[in-house]
Scaffold this motif. Structure first.
Motif, short mmCIF file in Angstrom:
data_model
loop_
_atom_site.label_atom_id
_atom_site.label_comp_id
_atom_site.label_asym_id
_atom_site.label_seq_id
_atom_site.Cartn_x
_atom_site.Cartn_y
_atom_site.Cartn_z
N ASP A 104 0.80 -1.21 0.00
CA ASP A 104 0.00 0.00 0.00
C ASP A 104 0.84 1.28 0.00
O ASP A 104 0.74 2.13 -0.90
N SER A 105 1.67 1.48 1.01
CA SER A 105 2.43 2.72 1.13
C SER A 105 3.41 2.90 -0.02
O SER A 105 3.59 4.02 -0.53
N PHE A 106 4.04 1.82 -0.45
CA PHE A 106 5.00 1.91 -1.56
C PHE A 106 4.28 2.31 -2.84
O PHE A 106 4.78 3.12 -3.63
N ASN A 107 3.09 1.75 -3.05
CA ASN A 107 2.31 2.12 -4.22
C ASN A 107 1.92 3.59 -4.16
O ASN A 107 2.11 4.34 -5.13
N ARG A 108 1.39 4.01 -3.03
CA ARG A 108 0.85 5.37 -2.92
C ARG A 108 1.91 6.45 -2.96
O ARG A 108 1.74 7.48 -3.64
N PHE A 109 3.02 6.23 -2.26
CA PHE A 109 3.98 7.32 -2.09
C PHE A 109 5.22 7.21 -2.98
O PHE A 109 5.97 8.18 -3.11
#
Length: 467
Positions: A104-109
């Motif tokens: 999630d975080s890697f995708n978003r940021f």
């Protein structure tokens, strides 16, 4: 800022994320290379007329689909996604969805922003709403305008709220579900230590102190990704400063440096300093945090209501089935605003690249048509313990899950007041600074006052750039 609480039953707040159901073939990251069928031999004089021949072979085309449903904790959500993809492929001749799972975080940021900058995002991807994500990409013409598609499908007015995906009246993303956070607790640990479920902040902190004194970690926490502890601060800050603080800070009418905001940061820092969170939390991820709670290593877990299904008999945390309770953040003595307000998040969903051809757009339309239905919204509620992001027949939303019943009771007492998450209202740079300061606070590298000042500086800079 006050919003009316969205209800689907007399006591239901629209809560969390995606849905669950039966699975289909797993195509994860291993779809075969795109290839067109061999060309048919040229027609000869003896060939039958086109009207008499078999249908021409359909040429395959690939549609990239980025999702964040990774691991055992997300197995129900991944199953529903697989089923929807299978239906869409059946309905659109030649369509082949290439599934790409990214944290999630890697995708978003990291990954999605880089792809957007390079002009090569997936055709379908997990997307967060608000000015830092969905609205920013929409203004840059990177997202497909979904307005005509949802109008054609007859679902434009079926959602409870998709405002964080709207720019200039056009819809550029669709929320999968709604979300809110509160306290899960291990009944056995509390009972074994003579503790009842807390109803006030004083009782909650007394429970923390008692457990810590007996060598038991009070709160499971994995702060490797700062959005995880941010969930708790997203509720603590409005308890101290009022439920309109998030929107006020975002539009410049309120300040992060207000004494009440600093008091909320100080309370969090106090809990850190007293050792109430998992030791080494900055090295523990979200899954690790959940596993700490499942293993009985911590008594409390502050998490989203989407976590309910984890404790079902067929969930990853089945060992705690029937042993988990839930309550909303208690009132803060002297806090501003409604102390029964409930946090609310309906910002996570799917977006679609504006760079698509007619075939890809047909596949996208089929994906939306199959995912955003009352059937799957109801199944998601019943099978995965989440509440819908769409308007659903209230009579179909029943549950015998004791945790869900506590959630419903908690929301019924919320007096109709909700507040949004900070990161759904501010530019990405401000959200990034907030997350940086949260981790600095945990690591002892800053003070509540200094953290608030740095976040406000980032916000002032962004607001100035908009003038």
């Amino acid at each position: 800022m006050k919003k009316k609480l969205v209800t689907v039953t007399a006591s239901v707040l629209m809560l969390s994320s995606v849905l669950s159901a039966c699975g289909s073939d797993n195509k994860e990251n291993n779809a075969s290379p795109s290839a067109s069928p061999a060309a048919s031999p040229s027609a000869s004089a003896s060939s039958p007329a086109p009207s008499e021949s078999a249908p021409a072979p359909v040429e395959r085309f690939d549609v990239s689909l980025r999702h964040i449903q990774i691991g055992e904790l997300q197995k129900f959500r991944k199953a529903i996604l697989d089923e929807v993809v299978q239906k869409a492929e059946t309905e659109v001749p030649g369509a082949n969805f290439e599934m790409d799972a990214v944290e999630d975080s890697f995708n978003r940021f990291t990954k999605l922003p880089a792809e957007m900058a390079a002009g090569n995002p997936p055709k379908i991807f997990d997307l967060f709403g608000g000015p830092g994500d969905g609205q920013k990409y929409a203004r840059a013409n990177k997202l497909l305008d979904l307005t005509p598609i949802i109008e054609e499908l007859g679902i434009k007015d079926k959602f409870t709220d998709y405002s964080t995906f709207v720019v200039d009246g056009k819809v550029y993303g669709l929320p999968i579900g709604a979300g809110s956070e509160g306290w899960f607790y291990n009944k056995e640990i509390l009972e074994a230590n003579g503790l009842a479920a807390p109803t006030t902040l004083e009782e909650l902190e007394a429970a923390f102190a008692t457990l810590k004194g007996k060598g038991i970690t009070p709160i499971a926490m994995g702060s490797q990704a700062a959005w995880v502890p941010f969930m708790l601060l997203n509720t603590l800050i409005p308890r101290y400063a009022g439920e309109d603080i998030q929107a006020g800070v975002a539009d410049g009418s309120r300040k992060m440096t207000e004494p009440e905001v600093v008091a909320a940061l100080a309370k969090y820092k106090e809990w850190v300093d007293k050792g109430y969170f998992t030791k080494g939390e900055l090295g523990i991820d979200y899954t690790g945090q959940t596993n700490e709670f499942i293993a009985g290593k911590a008594a409390f877990l502050f998490d989203g209501t989407w976590r309910i299904s984890t404790f079902n008999a067929d969930g990853v945390g089945a060992a705690l089935n029937g042993k988990v309770g839930y309550f909303a953040m208690p009132a803060v003595p002297g806090g501003k605003g409604s102390q029964k307000a409930v946090n609310f998040n309906q910002n996570n969903g799917y977006g679609f690249s504006s760079d698509v051809n007619d075939n890809e757009k047909a596949a996208i339309k089929a994906f939306i048509k199959n995912l955003y239905t009352e059937e799957y919204q109801v199944r998601g509620y019943q099978e995965d313990g989440v509440l819908p992001s769409m308007k659903v027949d209230a009579s179909k939303l029943t549950s015998d899950n004791p945790i869900m019943q506590q959630v419903l009771a908690s929301n019924a007492a919320a007096e109709g007041v909700v507040f949004p998450h900070f990161d759904s209202l501010v530019p990405g740079a401000v959200n990034g600074e907030f997350e940086k300061q949260i981790q600095n606070l945990i690591a002892g590298k800053t003070t509540p006052e200094k953290a608030a000042e740095e976040i406000q500086k980032a916000l002032d800079s962004e607001l100035a750039a908009l003038k």
